[in-house]
Design an enzyme around this catalytic site. Structure first.
Site, PDB file in Angstrom:
ATOM      1  N   GLU A   1      56.047  44.696  44.419  1.00  0.00           N
ATOM      2  CA  GLU A   1      54.992  44.896  45.527  1.00  0.00           C
ATOM      3  C   GLU A   1      53.925  45.768  45.305  1.00  0.00           C
ATOM      4  O   GLU A   1      52.686  45.566  45.502  1.00  0.00           O
ATOM      5  CB  GLU A   1      55.520  45.566  46.933  1.00  0.00           C
ATOM      6  CG  GLU A   1      56.339  44.277  47.629  1.00  0.00           C
ATOM      7  CD  GLU A   1      57.979  44.450  47.011  1.00  0.00           C
ATOM      8  OE1 GLU A   1      58.909  43.586  47.502  1.00  0.00           O
ATOM      9  OE2 GLU A   1      58.338  45.138  46.061  1.00  0.00           O
TER      10      GLU A   1
ATOM     11  N   ASP B   1      62.583  49.142  68.412  1.00  0.00           N
ATOM     12  CA  ASP B   1      61.971  48.784  66.978  1.00  0.00           C
ATOM     13  C   ASP B   1      60.716  47.596  67.481  1.00  0.00           C
ATOM     14  O   ASP B   1      60.354  47.536  68.612  1.00  0.00           O
ATOM     15  CB  ASP B   1      62.800  48.087  66.383  1.00  0.00           C
ATOM     16  CG  ASP B   1      62.552  48.102  64.554  1.00  0.00           C
ATOM     17  OD1 ASP B   1      63.313  48.536  63.930  1.00  0.00           O
ATOM     18  OD2 ASP B   1      61.682  47.617  64.354  1.00  0.00           O
TER      19      ASP B   1
ATOM     20  N   ASN C   1      60.910  47.627  43.406  1.00  0.00           N
ATOM     21  CA  ASN C   1      60.796  47.486  44.528  1.00  0.00           C
ATOM     22  C   ASN C   1      60.196  48.454  45.623  1.00  0.00           C
ATOM     23  O   ASN C   1      60.677  49.549  45.578  1.00  0.00           O
ATOM     24  CB  ASN C   1      62.179  46.901  45.239  1.00  0.00           C
ATOM     25  CG  ASN C   1      62.152  46.075  46.537  1.00  0.00           C
ATOM     26  OD1 ASN C   1      61.735  44.862  46.476  1.00  0.00           O
ATOM     27  ND2 ASN C   1      62.378  46.640  47.500  1.00  0.00           N
TER      28      ASN C   1
END
Ligand SMILES: Cc1cc2nc3c(=O)[nH]c(=O)nc-3n(C[C@H](O)[C@H](O)[C@H](O)COP(=O)(O)O)c2cc1C
Length: 455
Positions: free
Chosen positions: A206, A252, A145
């Site tokens: 991915e 963020d 991952n």
């Protein structure tokens, strides 16, 4: 296209900006990058106040700050990016392993994290963070991952990682009885960053999506058997422990302060890098963050909507922090496809909060056209779809946040397609069309002005 090739290509197109005067990694660089947001910038003399012996570093910002950069990296036109991503998402290709890679030209064991130019971005942030870092790990059930995680540097060999609940990394970490081997890559090719911010089904790596986009050779790490992109600038090899440390506050994606939480500690055992490594820093809440967060979700919305209607294109809009809002363009074939597309869009992107569905004559990338469709084709009593108390994004300050639980929010969909008042279609479609005026050769009309200027 690794970072060095991207820099050369961006320079050749006149996109790249250079900052050669000394700039501090503490607050100053983030402020300069903010002022130049949207452009790729190469800082060649970054001073590191956290490590007295560290020499000036080279830092690139803005790598992913424009859809044209993605098109350049993928070798396609900007309006074709969605289809390249959708193809790679649907048909990942196993990434090949190679024996050696430039990411291991220099090896330091255990290495010193304070020698790397982690930036402190906002005064209220908890400390220096790596913000463009891809964390690679192996889930015992689902395999490799790769995903983005903001990393707070605690000291010369430990980091605190923000693992959003129930995503791939969090799930694998919770399964592990002991420490979980991890490899952190900084300075990756743009196509790998794109793939790492996608959320494929469990069991799909991915890195295989990345290889379907562009060749992505992998090399084996030195301290464990994880595989990392050979073209990375830096690789930090280590373990995610079950020790927790305070992570945050941190400004963020939504440019608002995210709360502090107890998050897992990563211990670093080895640092490798290219001889001429360039550090990639991503400004939190900047265009680069927004595009990398939003764009990879467009193919998953596209795929979900295509199951219920003919989806033509999807835009996750900058105004919604490139995460919470989307516009979906469909070629409507039935009266209820607008509502179906709303529900499908929320399935395609779990953090989506508001969505607008438009017809094929409306450009989803043009906010003025989208607003026009809402103004002239939408009626709230008929086409507003409200979903109360849904699982949502932890980054939305207006949502309900309970520590350790998924955040929750109301969601809303606007079907701004021309309403069908018969089974065969709208009785008077022309009533809803923007009637064009004849095209004219405006240059002829401007002749007079040019004459005036000459006199
Ligand atoms: C720039 C950027 C920063 C991100 N930061 C984080 C983060 O700090 N923590 C997190 O859990 N997800 C973060 N994400 C989102 C994940 O990388 C993304 O949701 C990914 O799809 C998760 O995939 P997974 O479920 O396969 O691990 C970030 C994404 C981007 C583009």
């Amino acid at each position: 296209m690794n970072l060095h090739e991207f820099i050369a290509a961006a320079a050749a197109r006149g996109w790249l900006l250079y900052v050669s005067r000394p700039v501090s990694a503490e607050l100053e660089l983030a402020a300069v990058a903010h002022a130049l947001d949207g452009r790729p910038v190469l800082f060649s003399a970054v001073a590191n106040p956290y490590h007295s012996a560290a020499g000036p570093a080279r830092v690139l910002t803005g790598l992913a700050a424009d859809r044209r950069h993605f098109a350049l990296a993928l070798g396609c036109a900007p309006d074709q990016i969605l289809f390249r991503l959708a193809e790679a998402f649907a048909r990942p290709q196993p990434a090949p392993q190679v024996a050696q890679g430039p990411c291991q030209e220099v090896i330091a064991r255990p290495g010193d994290l304070t020698a790397l130019p982690f930036l402190k971005h906002w005064p209220d942030d908890a400390g220096p963070y790596a913000t463009a870092a891809i964390v690679i790990l192996r889930d015992p059930d689902f395999g490799l991952n790769a995903s983005f995680h903001r990393l707070l540097r605690l000291d010369d060999h430990r980091l605190a990682a923000r693992l959003v609940e129930r995503r791939g990394a969090d799930t694998a970490w919770r399964k592990a009885a002991g420490d979980l081997p991890v490899a952190i890559c900084i300075g990756l090719p743009l196509h790998v960053l794109l793939a790492a911010s996608m959320a494929p089904a469990a069991g799909v790596s991915e890195l295989d999506i990345a290889h379907a986009l562009r060749p992505t050779p992998l090399v084996r790490c030195l301290t464990h058997d994880l595989l990392v992109p050979a073209e990375a600038e830096f690789v930090l090899e280590g373990r995610i422990t079950h020790e927790l440390a305070e992570e945050g506050p941190f400004v963020d994606l939504t440019e608002t302060i995210d709360i502090a939480r107890r998050q897992p500690v990563i211990e670093i055992d080895c640092i490798t890098h290219r001889r001429d490594a360039i550090y990639h820093a991503l400004l939190p809440g900047g265009l680069e963050h927004k595009l990398l967060m939003g764009m990879p979700k467009e193919p998953s919305i596209y795929a979900a909507v295509n199951e219920v209607a003919r989806c033509r294109n999807v835009c996750i809009t900058p105004g919604g922090a490139s995460w919470l809002h989307a516009v979906v363009q469909i070629d409507k074939q039935a009266a209820d496809e607008g509502e179906k597309a709303v529900l499908a869009a929320f399935r395609g992107h779990g953090s989506l909060k508001h969505v607008v569905i438009v017809d094929k004559d409306i450009d989803p990338f043009d906010p003025a056209q989208v607003e026009w469709a809402i103004a002239t084709r939408f009626q709230a009593g008929r086409a507003l779809h409200l979903l109360r108390d849904q699982p949502s994004s932890s980054l939305d300050p207006s949502a309900t946040h309970t520590p350790g639980q998924k955040s929750r929010s109301d969601k809303m969909g606007l079907d701004a397609t021309i309403p069908w008042d018969t089974a065969a279609g709208p009785a008077h479609p022309d009533h809803f069309r923007r009637l064009p005026l004849p095209e004219v050769a405006v240059g002829e009309y401007l002749e007079v002005q040019r004459a005036t200027q000459e006199t």
